[in-house]
Scaffold this motif. Sequence first.
Motif, PDB file in Angstrom:
ATOM      1  N   ILE A  45       0.833  -1.210   0.000  1.00  0.00           N
ATOM      2  CA  ILE A  45       0.000   0.000   0.000  1.00  0.00           C
ATOM      3  C   ILE A  45       0.864   1.254   0.000  1.00  0.00           C
ATOM      4  CG2 ILE A  45      -1.548   1.382   1.455  1.00  0.00           C
ATOM      5  CD1 ILE A  45      -2.920  -1.234   2.272  1.00  0.00           C
ATOM      6  N   ARG A  46       1.924   1.247   0.792  1.00  0.00           N
ATOM      7  CA  ARG A  46       2.786   2.424   0.875  1.00  0.00           C
ATOM      8  C   ARG A  46       3.608   2.621  -0.391  1.00  0.00           C
ATOM      9  NH1 ARG A  46       5.906   3.160   6.413  1.00  0.00           N
ATOM     10  NH2 ARG A  46       6.332   5.123   5.326  1.00  0.00           N
ATOM     11  N   ILE A  47       4.063   1.534  -0.980  1.00  0.00           N
ATOM     12  CA  ILE A  47       4.841   1.645  -2.230  1.00  0.00           C
ATOM     13  C   ILE A  47       3.944   2.125  -3.366  1.00  0.00           C
ATOM     14  CG2 ILE A  47       6.075   0.316  -3.986  1.00  0.00           C
ATOM     15  CD1 ILE A  47       7.149  -1.430  -1.681  1.00  0.00           C
ATOM     16  N   ALA A  48       2.713   1.591  -3.413  1.00  0.00           N
ATOM     17  CA  ALA A  48       1.767   1.995  -4.463  1.00  0.00           C
ATOM     18  C   ALA A  48       1.149   3.359  -4.181  1.00  0.00           C
ATOM     19  CB  ALA A  48       0.677   0.943  -4.605  1.00  0.00           C
ATOM     20  N   LYS A  49       1.355   3.888  -2.960  1.00  0.00           N
ATOM     21  CA  LYS A  49       0.821   5.195  -2.550  1.00  0.00           C
ATOM     22  C   LYS A  49      -0.694   5.269  -2.769  1.00  0.00           C
ATOM     23  CE  LYS A  49       5.180   7.608  -3.387  1.00  0.00           C
ATOM     24  NZ  LYS A  49       5.900   8.686  -4.115  1.00  0.00           N
ATOM     25  N   VAL A  50      -1.377   4.261  -2.250  1.00  0.00           N
ATOM     26  CA  VAL A  50      -2.836   4.214  -2.344  1.00  0.00           C
ATOM     27  C   VAL A  50      -3.419   5.354  -1.500  1.00  0.00           C
ATOM     28  CG1 VAL A  50      -4.897   2.821  -1.940  1.00  0.00           C
ATOM     29  CG2 VAL A  50      -2.751   1.712  -2.618  1.00  0.00           C
ATOM     30  N   PRO A  51      -4.270   6.192  -2.072  1.00  0.00           N
ATOM     31  CA  PRO A  51      -4.826   7.321  -1.321  1.00  0.00           C
ATOM     32  C   PRO A  51      -5.544   6.860  -0.048  1.00  0.00           C
ATOM     33  CG  PRO A  51      -5.329   7.524  -3.657  1.00  0.00           C
ATOM     34  CD  PRO A  51      -4.737   6.167  -3.469  1.00  0.00           C
ATOM     35  N   VAL A  52      -5.437   7.637   0.992  1.00  0.00           N
ATOM     36  CA  VAL A  52      -6.042   7.414   2.304  1.00  0.00           C
ATOM     37  C   VAL A  52      -5.389   6.217   3.013  1.00  0.00           C
ATOM     38  CG1 VAL A  52      -8.153   7.015   3.630  1.00  0.00           C
ATOM     39  CG2 VAL A  52      -8.226   8.393   1.542  1.00  0.00           C
ATOM     40  N   LEU A  53      -5.393   5.043   2.376  1.00  0.00           N
ATOM     41  CA  LEU A  53      -4.810   3.856   2.999  1.00  0.00           C
ATOM     42  C   LEU A  53      -3.321   4.040   3.275  1.00  0.00           C
ATOM     43  CD1 LEU A  53      -6.517   0.912   1.062  1.00  0.00           C
ATOM     44  CD2 LEU A  53      -7.053   1.784   3.345  1.00  0.00           C
ATOM     45  N   SER A  54      -2.639   4.724   2.379  1.00  0.00           N
ATOM     46  CA  SER A  54      -1.215   4.965   2.568  1.00  0.00           C
ATOM     47  C   SER A  54      -0.964   5.836   3.798  1.00  0.00           C
ATOM     48  CB  SER A  54      -0.614   5.627   1.322  1.00  0.00           C
ATOM     49  OG  SER A  54       0.762   5.840   1.485  1.00  0.00           O
ATOM     50  N   GLN A  55      -1.760   6.894   3.948  1.00  0.00           N
ATOM     51  CA  GLN A  55      -1.611   7.779   5.105  1.00  0.00           C
ATOM     52  C   GLN A  55      -1.965   7.050   6.411  1.00  0.00           C
ATOM     53  OE1 GLN A  55      -3.004   8.630   2.250  1.00  0.00           O
ATOM     54  NE2 GLN A  55      -1.806  10.380   1.538  1.00  0.00           N
ATOM     55  N   LEU A  56      -3.015   6.234   6.353  1.00  0.00           N
ATOM     56  CA  LEU A  56      -3.400   5.459   7.530  1.00  0.00           C
ATOM     57  C   LEU A  56      -2.305   4.449   7.905  1.00  0.00           C
ATOM     58  CD1 LEU A  56      -7.183   4.744   6.797  1.00  0.00           C
ATOM     59  CD2 LEU A  56      -6.234   6.299   8.529  1.00  0.00           C
ATOM     60  N   SER A  57      -1.668   3.873   6.894  1.00  0.00           N
ATOM     61  CA  SER A  57      -0.590   2.911   7.145  1.00  0.00           C
ATOM     62  C   SER A  57       0.597   3.577   7.818  1.00  0.00           C
ATOM     63  CB  SER A  57      -0.148   2.263   5.826  1.00  0.00           C
ATOM     64  OG  SER A  57      -1.198   1.544   5.229  1.00  0.00           O
ATOM     65  N   VAL A  58       0.944   4.766   7.349  1.00  0.00           N
ATOM     66  CA  VAL A  58       2.053   5.517   7.953  1.00  0.00           C
ATOM     67  C   VAL A  58       1.748   5.823   9.417  1.00  0.00           C
ATOM     68  CG1 VAL A  58       3.330   7.699   7.909  1.00  0.00           C
ATOM     69  CG2 VAL A  58       2.829   6.510   5.768  1.00  0.00           C
ATOM     70  N   ALA A  59       0.516   6.253   9.689  1.00  0.00           N
ATOM     71  CA  ALA A  59       0.115   6.572  11.064  1.00  0.00           C
ATOM     72  C   ALA A  59       0.151   5.320  11.936  1.00  0.00           C
ATOM     73  CB  ALA A  59      -1.278   7.185  11.067  1.00  0.00           C
ATOM     74  N   PHE A  60      -0.336   4.201  11.398  1.00  0.00           N
ATOM     75  CA  PHE A  60      -0.344   2.941  12.142  1.00  0.00           C
ATOM     76  C   PHE A  60       1.070   2.516  12.518  1.00  0.00           C
ATOM     77  CE2 PHE A  60       0.263  -1.687  11.814  1.00  0.00           C
ATOM     78  CZ  PHE A  60      -0.528  -2.115  12.865  1.00  0.00           C
ATOM     79  N   VAL A  61       1.978   2.540  11.546  1.00  0.00           N
ATOM     80  CA  VAL A  61       3.364   2.142  11.786  1.00  0.00           C
ATOM     81  C   VAL A  61       4.016   3.068  12.810  1.00  0.00           C
ATOM     82  CG1 VAL A  61       5.655   1.933  10.738  1.00  0.00           C
ATOM     83  CG2 VAL A  61       3.656   1.044   9.535  1.00  0.00           C
ATOM     84  N   SER A  62       3.751   4.356  12.708  1.00  0.00           N
ATOM     85  CA  SER A  62       4.334   5.327  13.626  1.00  0.00           C
ATOM     86  C   SER A  62       3.860   5.082  15.069  1.00  0.00           C
ATOM     87  CB  SER A  62       3.968   6.749  13.193  1.00  0.00           C
ATOM     88  OG  SER A  62       4.467   7.697  14.106  1.00  0.00           O
TER      89      SER A  62
END
Length: 240
Positions: A45-62
């Motif tokens: 998701i982060r590599i593909a930069k999927v909208p919304v999901l990518s930002q949520l993934s970054v927040a989750f990992v952080s």
Amino acid sequence: MAKLFDGALVIKQLPKLLKYLPTTLYLTLFAMIIGLVVGLLIAVIRIAKVPVLSQLSVAFVSVIRGTPIIVQLYITYFGIPIALKYINYYHGTSYDVNNIPGIVFAMLALGLNQAAFDSETFRSAILSVDKGQIEAARSMGMSGGQVLRRVILPQAATVALLPFGNSVINLLKGTSLAFTCSVVEITAAAKIMAGKSYRYFEAYCSIAIIYWVITFILERVLAGLERKISIPAQPKEVES
């Protein structure tokens, strides 16, 4: 005068503690699977930069990487039942919170923690694949899924194996905190045994031996896998 250290007790306790080893291994296995699946999904998701999901993934990992695992275990163990009670109250459902075993909460918390760290490992491994090979595969008419399965994942697996293996070893040792979810694994069993005999040092020495042996076996297995899937170095051309 009582012995300051009873070495015989350390050995004597091992068979009793080994009865709880399956619980530790189940926790490790299922949390590893959750971490593998969710971590790979987050990486893609982060590599593909999927909208919304990518930002949520970054927040989750952080959030996961920035908080202690024991806090995450407590939040999962106490938070999910509270959330289910609210759902029952406001939506008229009847989820039975009391029948959920503690090991489920422990697996979920450990698995999500593992996923956050694995996602960074998988993301860096996927990004390390030569883009020229990916473009060549696409020029041959491969679909995105075929490129992922046949080109990206096999090479990324070689890069990710060692750090992934280290994270699994850390996960194994992290299961010692599952007692916070009322799970009796080898560490919790050692504490219970030590509480009866007041020989805490001997109990902790016993579980240290068990963890070390399991870790040693895992290291040997990972070393064998690394040799098996490693990409051989290309021979240098001999100048004429």
